[in-house]
Design a protein around this motif. Structure first.
Motif, PDB file in Angstrom:
ATOM      1  N   UNK A  76      11.477  29.913   0.123  1.00  0.00           N
ATOM      2  CA  UNK A  76      12.922  30.138   0.060  1.00  0.00           C
ATOM      3  C   UNK A  76      13.450  30.739   1.354  1.00  0.00           C
ATOM      4  N   UNK A  77      12.631  31.636   1.917  1.00  0.00           N
ATOM      5  CA  UNK A  77      13.054  32.269   3.169  1.00  0.00           C
ATOM      6  C   UNK A  77      13.266  31.214   4.249  1.00  0.00           C
ATOM      7  N   UNK A  78      12.385  30.194   4.292  1.00  0.00           N
ATOM      8  CA  UNK A  78      12.545  29.133   5.288  1.00  0.00           C
ATOM      9  C   UNK A  78      13.743  28.266   4.930  1.00  0.00           C
ATOM     10  N   UNK A  79      13.896  28.000   3.621  1.00  0.00           N
ATOM     11  CA  UNK A  79      14.961  27.095   3.174  1.00  0.00           C
ATOM     12  C   UNK A  79      16.332  27.611   3.603  1.00  0.00           C
ATOM     13  N   UNK A  80      16.557  28.903   3.358  1.00  0.00           N
ATOM     14  CA  UNK A  80      17.874  29.435   3.698  1.00  0.00           C
ATOM     15  C   UNK A  80      17.862  30.145   5.052  1.00  0.00           C
ATOM     16  N   UNK A  81      16.703  30.085   5.733  1.00  0.00           N
ATOM     17  CA  UNK A  81      16.565  30.679   7.053  1.00  0.00           C
ATOM     18  C   UNK A  81      16.847  32.176   7.042  1.00  0.00           C
ATOM     19  N   UNK A  82      16.061  32.891   6.229  1.00  0.00           N
ATOM     20  CA  UNK A  82      16.275  34.322   6.060  1.00  0.00           C
ATOM     21  C   UNK A  82      15.682  35.106   7.236  1.00  0.00           C
ATOM     22  N   UNK A  83      16.539  35.779   7.987  1.00  0.00           N
ATOM     23  CA  UNK A  83      16.082  36.485   9.190  1.00  0.00           C
ATOM     24  C   UNK A  83      15.219  37.696   8.863  1.00  0.00           C
ATOM     25  N   UNK A  84      15.690  38.485   7.907  1.00  0.00           N
ATOM     26  CA  UNK A  84      14.984  39.748   7.665  1.00  0.00           C
ATOM     27  C   UNK A  84      13.590  39.490   7.119  1.00  0.00           C
ATOM     28  N   UNK A  85      13.451  38.482   6.245  1.00  0.00           N
ATOM     29  CA  UNK A  85      12.130  38.160   5.687  1.00  0.00           C
ATOM     30  C   UNK A  85      11.175  37.750   6.790  1.00  0.00           C
ATOM     31  N   UNK A  86      11.644  36.889   7.709  1.00  0.00           N
ATOM     32  CA  UNK A  86      10.762  36.416   8.780  1.00  0.00           C
ATOM     33  C   UNK A  86      10.468  37.509   9.802  1.00  0.00           C
ATOM     34  N   UNK A  87      11.442  38.411  10.022  1.00  0.00           N
ATOM     35  CA  UNK A  87      11.208  39.504  10.958  1.00  0.00           C
ATOM     36  C   UNK A  87      10.100  40.403  10.433  1.00  0.00           C
ATOM     37  N   UNK A  88      10.175  40.739   9.123  1.00  0.00           N
ATOM     38  CA  UNK A  88       9.137  41.622   8.596  1.00  0.00           C
ATOM     39  C   UNK A  88       7.814  40.871   8.480  1.00  0.00           C
ATOM     40  N   UNK A  89       7.871  39.561   8.163  1.00  0.00           N
ATOM     41  CA  UNK A  89       6.649  38.749   8.124  1.00  0.00           C
ATOM     42  C   UNK A  89       5.983  38.746   9.499  1.00  0.00           C
ATOM     43  N   UNK A  90       6.814  38.624  10.522  1.00  0.00           N
ATOM     44  CA  UNK A  90       6.294  38.594  11.891  1.00  0.00           C
ATOM     45  C   UNK A  90       5.551  39.877  12.213  1.00  0.00           C
ATOM     46  N   UNK A  91       6.146  41.016  11.815  1.00  0.00           N
ATOM     47  CA  UNK A  91       5.502  42.294  12.102  1.00  0.00           C
ATOM     48  C   UNK A  91       4.182  42.383  11.337  1.00  0.00           C
ATOM     49  N   UNK A  92       4.185  41.864  10.083  1.00  0.00           N
ATOM     50  CA  UNK A  92       2.946  41.903   9.288  1.00  0.00           C
ATOM     51  C   UNK A  92       1.854  41.043   9.932  1.00  0.00           C
ATOM     52  N   UNK A  93       2.256  39.861  10.455  1.00  0.00           N
ATOM     53  CA  UNK A  93       1.260  38.969  11.059  1.00  0.00           C
ATOM     54  C   UNK A  93       0.770  39.501  12.399  1.00  0.00           C
ATOM     55  N   UNK A  94       1.653  40.118  13.117  1.00  0.00           N
ATOM     56  CA  UNK A  94       1.310  40.614  14.459  1.00  0.00           C
ATOM     57  C   UNK A  94       1.563  39.555  15.521  1.00  0.00           C
ATOM     58  N   UNK A  95       1.865  40.011  16.731  1.00  0.00           N
ATOM     59  CA  UNK A  95       2.260  39.044  17.773  1.00  0.00           C
ATOM     60  C   UNK A  95       1.102  38.137  18.195  1.00  0.00           C
ATOM     61  N   UNK A  96      -0.136  38.644  18.090  1.00  0.00           N
ATOM     62  CA  UNK A  96      -1.285  37.809  18.469  1.00  0.00           C
ATOM     63  C   UNK A  96      -1.343  36.533  17.642  1.00  0.00           C
ATOM     64  N   UNK A  97      -1.228  36.700  16.339  1.00  0.00           N
ATOM     65  CA  UNK A  97      -1.346  35.555  15.439  1.00  0.00           C
ATOM     66  C   UNK A  97      -0.247  34.538  15.710  1.00  0.00           C
ATOM     67  N   UNK A  98       0.965  35.038  15.932  1.00  0.00           N
ATOM     68  CA  UNK A  98       2.076  34.111  16.175  1.00  0.00           C
ATOM     69  C   UNK A  98       1.887  33.406  17.511  1.00  0.00           C
TER      70      UNK A  98
END
Lengths: 485, 491
Positions: free
Chosen positions: A272-294
């Protein structure tokens, strides 16, 4: 005196030996360096002295050398420059060349190493040496659709066949008329060149390969891919999605687009986050994944590669190094200093469409000598395994959701399932309208075309623009042109 | 005197005629190929041109048969071939200029100048029956030579072209007086050195194993050295300066057979140039251009940059091994392609192979000149022939070396090839003098002089030489004189 005379005669012989050595050094030893010197106009004259090979799209020459009655003998002429100037570039006596005219120069002039035997044949048979022709992968219908759909807006379109990497459309607007630069009237050619240099929108630049833009939300595809590849997430994984996200370690807050909520209880699923392009969900997901993984995932899609040529050099798209958490959060949604070329974003869509396998994009299908012997035929090659087949399928399903009921509904084609992702990228310049992005592919179950579209600064609607509103219709038109010719 | 084998000396006129046919074939074919290569049709005036060149060659040939029957048979064909190749290239550059809308044509003028030069060469051959006559004018030649060299410095008369003040312009004609000066100076040096060679060869102190001349004998070399450095500084002309000094040192060496003179000469000249370079900006600039020709700022500097030199190199490079072929290159892209840079033009269209052939013709020409010097019996003739032959070789070296960046570029013209009246005129006179001396060198025995002698139909009197010593002004070579009478081989 005769002894001295004989010695003098020896001195004279030595002087002439020095001259023979000197001329040999200039005419043989240094010859190729001198001939390649950019100040040596002879090389240019020599190229013009014989017909340069044509550039062919779907059997029709779009650039060819036509005989003219002046010292050069041949002049380059371009048919349908409004469609193909992005790809052909120009070829000018005064200002050199660009795009294919430049990167394929060796082949077009017949001087490439691969054409050695053909030159030997010409030498033996006494045939006038001619340049080789190059046949492109472009689909004229897709190219036309891209130009029409962009209309007067400044932007770029790249369409790729996912299974092979063939580039089906490559358009950067505004275009230009290379005929004005090809004229042998040096004053006129110069004036045209200066005019184009000064013109709005840099018409001489092929933005599909040379311009790096913030990819905005289209980059969420990469973040989502990194999440799925990590094994810790599925499309149904629940993400925290606050209405306003405070960047870690700062007091800066990141709202959702339009200040909206992403889901109940400040939570949402990855899909759903991708479907509606949710910024906050992806921002926190990014922090959880870490910059290396991305970064690792981005690199597998082709980011940070400086060596890609199609055959024009594609500027390296970048995912920055050494990020703190706040920067990682912004990078995860394609802002901060993440940069991508339109070709790069088309590669992301293409890899997902092709079951995770990223094919090297290319423009030149066949090189033929003047007597139509095939010199080389492009073979599709895999650039990298970007994601697993499972991840690719999951991403495809999520992207179908974006077009069916999310931010990209205006990319829908009746009777065809379309997968895509929108993006509305802040340019970082105060008062400038955002860039509208769309990247996707169709048909979702059997992809024939992957596309990336950017309309710069919101195009005709300006600050009101979103990727879904401005870029998606352009993508739809191009995909439709390929699927329903 | 032992028995002398009677053998016929080959005069060589038949050989010369055969070689002339070859030289004319090269010249006329070049001219025709230029037309074919550049415009796809034979030049309209190819027949007239062919007839003209043939006429010139035959004129000299007949004069030689008449007045110098034993002259060297290779010199004239070499000169005709070079002159013809030069004309073809000048015509080729005319065509290029015409194609770009230019109107100034040089080939016709050069053909006319060739005709004038040939006539002058014939006059020299007819009037100068014996080269030893020139020895009487040793000091006149010195004055003429120095005046010619200094002429361009006279305000209102001298013209500065391309930074070098080596031209004079008067009555609508331009002249490079240094070209003519080199002949006068060769005569002067020969006359002076033949008289003073014994003194100059006297040994002085020995330094580092090198036998130096006496200090008091340094006078002449210092004078010539000063003159050539003056040319370099005042006229900014390294070429003439080098030519003048090189000629003197070479002749000094031949006269004295002392290596020390060459070393002294080279050291003096190098020192002088070094000081001039350090002191005068324009001399230093020439060296800078030479060493940094390909630098962008040096290339773009105008005037006085390396643009011409580098464009010449581009032309040579594009010619490669075999050249573009007559009429197929772009020699007109090089400034002064028909005069100073004709070697670059030829290198572009005829390639390394063609350039090597041309250099070989020069080498053959110079070696025939030096052979003449070895063969001729009087000291003055030896020195003069050596000087003239060397001056052609050295001028080639300076010009071609300058264009190929072996040495700094100078303003000299390529003998016989380049467009330019003074150069053509002077070099044809050099050729005539060499022919005249070679006639003497190859002649089996001195020709009877005056009416004293009437040869009986059956043969010559055995005591002819004793009765009839050749009247030679100031001949100081008794031993060689003797050798001549004994080796004459008469029936």
């Amino acid at each position: 005196m005769n002894t001295a005379l004989r010695r003098l005669a020896t001195v004279v012989v030595v002087m002439f030996l020095a001259l023979l050595a000197g001329t040999t050094w200039v005419q043989f030893g240094q010859a190729s360096a001198l001939n390649n010197d950019s100040r040596n106009v002879r090389t240019l004259y020599r190229e013009y002295g014989k017909p340069r090979g044509p550039i062919i799209v779907a059997g029709q020459p779009v650039a060819q050398s036509t005989p003219v009655d002046d010292p050069f003998g041949f002049q380059r002429s371009y048919t349908q420059p409004e469609l193909y100037s992005t790809v052909t570039g120009f070829y000018s006596v005064v200002n050199g060349g660009s795009q294919l005219e430049r990167s394929m120069n060796d082949v077009l002039t017949g001087q490439a190493d691969s054409l050695f035997w053909s030159r030997v044949q010409d030498l033996i048979t006494g045939a006038q040496p001619q340049g080789s022709s190059i046949e492109l992968t472009l689909d004229p219908a897709a190219q036309q659709a891209a130009v029409d759909a962009l209309g007067g807006q400044q932007g770029a379109v790249v369409a790729v066949e996912p299974s092979t990497g063939k580039i089906l459309a490559m358009v950067s607007t505004p275009g230009f008329d290379p005929n004005a630069l090809a004229t042998h009237d040096t004053t006129a050619a110069n004036a045209a060149y200066q005019g184009l240099l000064a013109a709005d929108g840099d018409p001489l630049i092929n933005s599909t390969t040379s311009e790096n833009y913030p990819p905005g939300s289209t980059f969420k595809l990469v973040t989502a891919a990194a999440a799925l590849e990590s094994g810790s997430y599925t499309p149904e994984s629940v993400l925290s999605a606050p209405d306003v996200y405070t960047l870690p370690g700062t007091r800066t807050t990141l709202p959702n687009f339009g200040g909206s909520s992403c889901g109940a209880n400040e939570q949402t699923t990855l899909a759903d986050a991708l479907r509606i392009s949710c910024n906050t969900a992806f921002a926190s997901l990014g922090v959880d994944l870490g910059d290396e993984a991305i970064r690792e995932q981005a690199d597998r899609f082709g980011f940070d590669r400086a060596d890609l040529t199609v055959p024009m050099r594609v500027a390296a798209s970048t995912y920055p190094e050494d990020l703190n958490d706040a920067q990682t959060a912004l990078s995860a949604i394609g802002q901060e200093s993440v940069r991508a070329t339109p070709v790069q974003m088309a590669m992301v869509a293409s890899a997902i469409a092709n079951g995770g396998s990223l094919m090297t994009p290319y423009l030149v299908q066949t090189v033929r000598t003047a007597n139509l012997d095939v010199v080389s035929e492009a073979e599709p090659t895999e650039l990298s395994e970007a994601v697993s087949g499972t991840t690719a399928q999951q991403l495809t399903d999520m992207m179908v959701g974006v077009v069916q009921s999310g931010s990209g509904t205006s990319a829908q084609i009746s009777g065809v399932q379309v997968a895509g992702k929108t993006g509305t990228a802040q340019t970082g310049v105060e008062g400038e309208s955002p860039h509208a992005w769309f990247t996707g592919f169709a048909p979702a179950e059997d992809p024939q075309v992957a596309v990336a579209v950017i309309v710069e600064n919101g195009g005709s609607v300006g600050s009101e623009a979103t990727g879904g509103r401005v870029a998606a219709p352009v993508a739809r038109a191009v995909m439709e042109a390929v699927i329903n010719p | 005197m032992a028995t002398v084998e009677a053998h016929r000396v080959r005069a060589g006129r038949g050989t010369e005629l055969a070689l002339l046919v070859l030289a004319l074939a090269i010249a006329i074919a070049s001219y025709a190929l230029v037309g074919l290569g550049a415009t796809d049709e034979l030049p309209a005036d190819v027949l007239g041109y062919g007839a003209g060149m043939t006429g010139l060659a035959l004129a000299v040939h007949l004069v030689l048969r008449w007045r110098a029957p034993y002259a060297d048979p290779v010199i004239l064909p070499s000169v005709i071939a070079l002159n013809g190749i030069g004309l073809a290239m000048i015509y080729r550059i005319d065509l290029a200029r015409e194609a770009r809308g230019g109107t100034e044509m040089f080939a016709g003028k050069q053909l006319a100048l060739s005709a004038v030069s040939v006539v002058l060469a014939c006059v020299v051959l007819v009037l100068l029956r014996d080269h030893r006559t020139l020895r009487r004018y040793t000091y006149t030649a010195m004055v003429v030579g120095l005046v010619l060299i200094l002429l361009p410095l006279i305000p209102g008369l001298g013209v500065t072209i391309n930074g070098a003040r080596i031209w004079i312009r008067a009555l609508g004609f331009s002249l490079q007086p240094a070209e003519l000066a080199k002949i006068a100076l060769a005569v002067f040096f020969a006359g002076y050195l033949v008289t003073h060679r014994d003194t100059l060869a006297l040994a002085g102190p020995k330094v580092l194993g090198l036998q130096l001349p006496r200090v008091r004998d340094f006078g002449p070399i210092i004078v010539v050295w000063a003159a050539s450095i003056a040319v370099l500084v005042l006229q900014s002309d390294l070429g003439t300066s080098l030519l003048l000094f090189g000629l003197f040192v070479a002749m000094l060496y031949v006269a004295t057979e002392r290596l020390s003179w060459i070393i002294i000469g080279l050291v003096m000249f190098a020192g002088g140039v070094a000081v001039a370079t350090a002191t005068f900006g324009h001399v230093a600039a020439r060296f800078h251009i030479w060493l940094h020709a390909l630098d962008q700022d040096v290339f773009e500097r105008a005037p006085g940059g390396s643009g011409q030199l580098v464009r010449g190199l581009f032309g040579l490079a594009s010619g490669g091994l075999f050249g573009t072929g007559w009429g197929q290159g772009r020699p007109d892209l090089v400034p002064f392609a028909e005069s100073d840079f004709i070697i670059a033009s030829l290198g572009e269209e005829l390639g390394l192979t063609g350039l090597m052939a041309i250099l070989t013709i020069y080498l053959v020409l110079c070696q025939r000149g030096l052979r003449t010097a070895i063969g001729v019996r009087d000291g003055f003739g030896k020195l003069l022939a050596a000087g003239l032959a060397f001056v052609i070789a050295f001028q080639c070296f300076v010009v071609v070396g300058g264009i190929t960046r072996i040495i700094p570029l100078t303003g000299l013209t390529t003998p016989f090839l380049a467009y330019g009246g003074s150069s053509l005129l002077a070099n044809w006179i050099v050729a005539a003098l060499l022919l005249r001396i070679s006639d003497d060198a190859r002649r089996p025995a001195p020709e009877p002089v005056g009416e004293l002698l009437t040869t009986p139909a059956g043969g010559t009197p055995l005591d002819e030489d004793a009765r009839n010593p050749v009247a030679v002004a100031g001949d100081d070579q008794p031993t060689e004189q003797l050798r001549r009478t004994s080796g004459g081989g008469r029936a």
